[in-house]
Design an enzyme around this catalytic site. Sequence first.
Site, PDB file in Angstrom:
ATOM      1  N   GLU A  52      18.110  57.591 -67.214  1.00  0.00           N
ATOM      2  CA  GLU A  52      18.898  58.856 -67.209  1.00  0.00           C
ATOM      3  C   GLU A  52      19.173  59.542 -65.913  1.00  0.00           C
ATOM      4  O   GLU A  52      18.282  59.741 -64.967  1.00  0.00           O
ATOM      5  CB  GLU A  52      18.242  60.005 -68.074  1.00  0.00           C
ATOM      6  CG  GLU A  52      18.011  59.461 -69.479  1.00  0.00           C
ATOM      7  CD  GLU A  52      16.996  60.599 -70.116  1.00  0.00           C
ATOM      8  OE1 GLU A  52      16.724  61.596 -69.704  1.00  0.00           O
ATOM      9  OE2 GLU A  52      16.362  60.291 -71.245  1.00  0.00           O
ATOM     10  N   GLU A  63      14.527  72.849 -69.285  1.00  0.00           N
ATOM     11  CA  GLU A  63      13.722  72.364 -68.285  1.00  0.00           C
ATOM     12  C   GLU A  63      12.586  73.091 -67.863  1.00  0.00           C
ATOM     13  O   GLU A  63      12.772  74.494 -67.536  1.00  0.00           O
ATOM     14  CB  GLU A  63      14.549  72.013 -66.977  1.00  0.00           C
ATOM     15  CG  GLU A  63      15.855  71.154 -67.271  1.00  0.00           C
ATOM     16  CD  GLU A  63      15.492  69.701 -67.948  1.00  0.00           C
ATOM     17  OE1 GLU A  63      14.568  69.166 -68.186  1.00  0.00           O
ATOM     18  OE2 GLU A  63      16.697  69.213 -68.216  1.00  0.00           O
TER      19      GLU A  63
END
Length: 306
Positions: A52, A63
Amino acid sequence: MSDDDTIESEIETAIRDNHPALITYVCAGDPSLEATAAYVEALDRGGADLIELGLPFSEPIAEGPTIQASIDRALGAGTSPQGFFELVDELETDAPLLVMTYYNMILQYEAAETADAPGTDGASLRGGPGVGPFVERAADAGLSGIIVPDLPAEEADPLRDACDEHGLDLVFIVAPTTEGERLERIMSQVSGFAYVQARLGTTGARGDVSNATHDSLARLAEYDGVPKAVGFGVSEGDHAAEIVEAGADGVIVGSALVDIVAEHGSDGDAPAADALEAKAHELKAGAIRGADETTPPKDTPEPEQP
């Protein structure tokens, strides 16, 4: 992916052919796009089966602090969607590549490129031209799939259709609390693999494997049409072994790798690349060890009677 799809999924093939799969993440542009190329190649050598690449966005709501800091470094270095795709154009890896980014970046890709605006904030990205230009560019660059943490499955039809048109997988995140109709919706939309969130909260390396991981894998066991890979908190080979032994088809590792980039970045590319390669080896070995634990021993034949 729907039953009438005839395009083979590179992602599913990679997972099944390299089972159990190691899926790794780094943020493109941290600390530079040139360094990212070296890091991706190192992860590929180290045994990553899928990689990724984060396309940085200034409001990364899913995140934790480690990846947020990585995104900040990438944006500070001037990383833009154009630079991201130019990087992907040049990469040559055995592992298929995915992009992980946020929906506004996809919606406004064409407008952001016209304005040459890396990391544009969400307020300026409303009312864009749609998802088609981004998906087409992703396919042209050779990406195999897209992960969009902030896109609900209920609103994903335009992106799902564009991905189907261009032969890309669309990966959804399944939270520990996802169940019922919402889970059904996600599993009907997902392709490539289901990204199983190991624990509630944001990304970040942890010292153990959450009990929610085992519960989520058990809940998803009936959905055997798409592989399941577990992320959020995976940082060690032993974690990978436990997760695969619990029934996962793969493990996803991001923050532990981003920590390596942050630790070694000031020393130049080579130390970080070497450390990333070694970490990938450790994680892949752990995943394989976990698979070995789930393989039943072969039957021992009865000794012949004299």
